[in-house]
Design an enzyme around this catalytic site. Sequence first.
Site: not given
Length: 501
Positions: A152, A176, A284, A386
């Site tokens: 996302f 996807k 990330c 994380e």
Amino acid sequence: MTETKHITHWIGGKPFDGDATRRGDVYEPATGRVAGHVDFASAAEVDAAVAAAKAAFPGWRDASLSKRTSVLFRFRELVAAHRDELAALISAEHGKVLSDAAGEVARGLEVVEFACGIPHLLKGGFSENVSTKVDAYSILQPLGVVAGITPFNFPAMVPMWMFPVAIACGNTFVLKPSEKDPSASVRIAELWAEAGLPDGVFNVVHGDKAAVDGLLHHPDVKAVSFVGSTPIARYIYETAAANGKRVQALGGAKNHMLVLPDADLDLAADAAVSAGFGSAGERCMAISVVVAVDPVGDELMAKIRERVAKLKIGPGDHPESEMGPLVTGAHRDKVASYLDSGVAQGATLAIDGRETPVLGGAGGGFWLGPTVLDHVTPEMDAYKDEIFGPVLAVVRAGSYEEAMELISANPYGNGTAIFTNDGGAARRFQNEVEVGMVGINVPIPVPMAYYSFGGWKDSLFGDSHAHGMEGVHFYTRTKAVTARWLDPSHGGVNLGFPTNG
């Protein structure tokens, strides 16, 4: 009452016209309201998308490189022309500010531009006369139907790490995307069609684990690319590999920024705040841990505090917003839980993002302002996990060696940075640190498109990084050809063992 939009799949060059058995909500993070509904693919929709891609593959594989590049160049121009529109879609569904969303599209376009050079990138090798009158050469050929499963946080950029290179190499693609912010992927599909891409070469299916598993188990899907959390990356890798597929699965991160005593602390503080809180920390490659080597910790913290106090958070389309909300309420609550657990485990809550005012007094959204936990230690959850939000952990270290041991011991190995004015220390760091992407006085060392993106250790499953030449190799396979063309002087039958005489 505001009307909600309906987002559906893109299969075989057009929107899916069937009825969905399941749908998901798409939120407007700035207000918390449901802004739309997205169809979730069943096995039938996944099969239809893969079948469309499979049917389109022979024609696209055999299309000339000139044809492929002309479509890619046209697609590049269309995405650039619609950058603001794509940014608005991303901002509305993800929450990031418009400038950040536009920057995401721009970085994705760099991979499209790299893929436009595919005629050069697909050149094989040729050796003449490897044996008498025998030539040998290698060629790179596409795999077939390949799939991308994307997160996302970058609904345009991360898919563009994958499909431009895959399609340029002659493959067909099923995407996807995240069901949390799906609209950008459908608009991209429309732009591909406008660019002249044949029907079925690029397809989009929305959904959750059912759609993912449908792709992982489908016998006609030859390769899978993934970006997301480490537990899901491991699952993607193991499941797809068990089904005989080529896999590149990029996982999570805990990116450290090492600040040595000789560093420019103003530059380091700017970098820590920018890389820690841009896109609300939902990157990330965000800096989530600052490792300050004594004695600069207190001074660096003071400079970080000054900068955070000036940040403005608000809706993505507010002209003064520098940071938007988080993507969903559940994610915001999970991120905020680390504030209490951090304090309970001994950290100091230096800056509490729950107290940050929101521009325009926006209520109901998924808000959490920039947060700093100081005196964090490696056994704390705020260090180990994380967090994927605007929470910056500050760790104090007594020496370079102590800091290096800490960074290299972390199970993640995605990105890291060092801030120093000592070239020898920087060179030692880049040589010793066990991390895949390194910045020297650069806080977010995302490589340019002609290099490859990817980490080490628990940040990568599979052998290939994204885009660059590793991307080209991932989406192709090598065929070696040995050829002899007969001439009037051939010597007839010879039952002896062939040698390279």
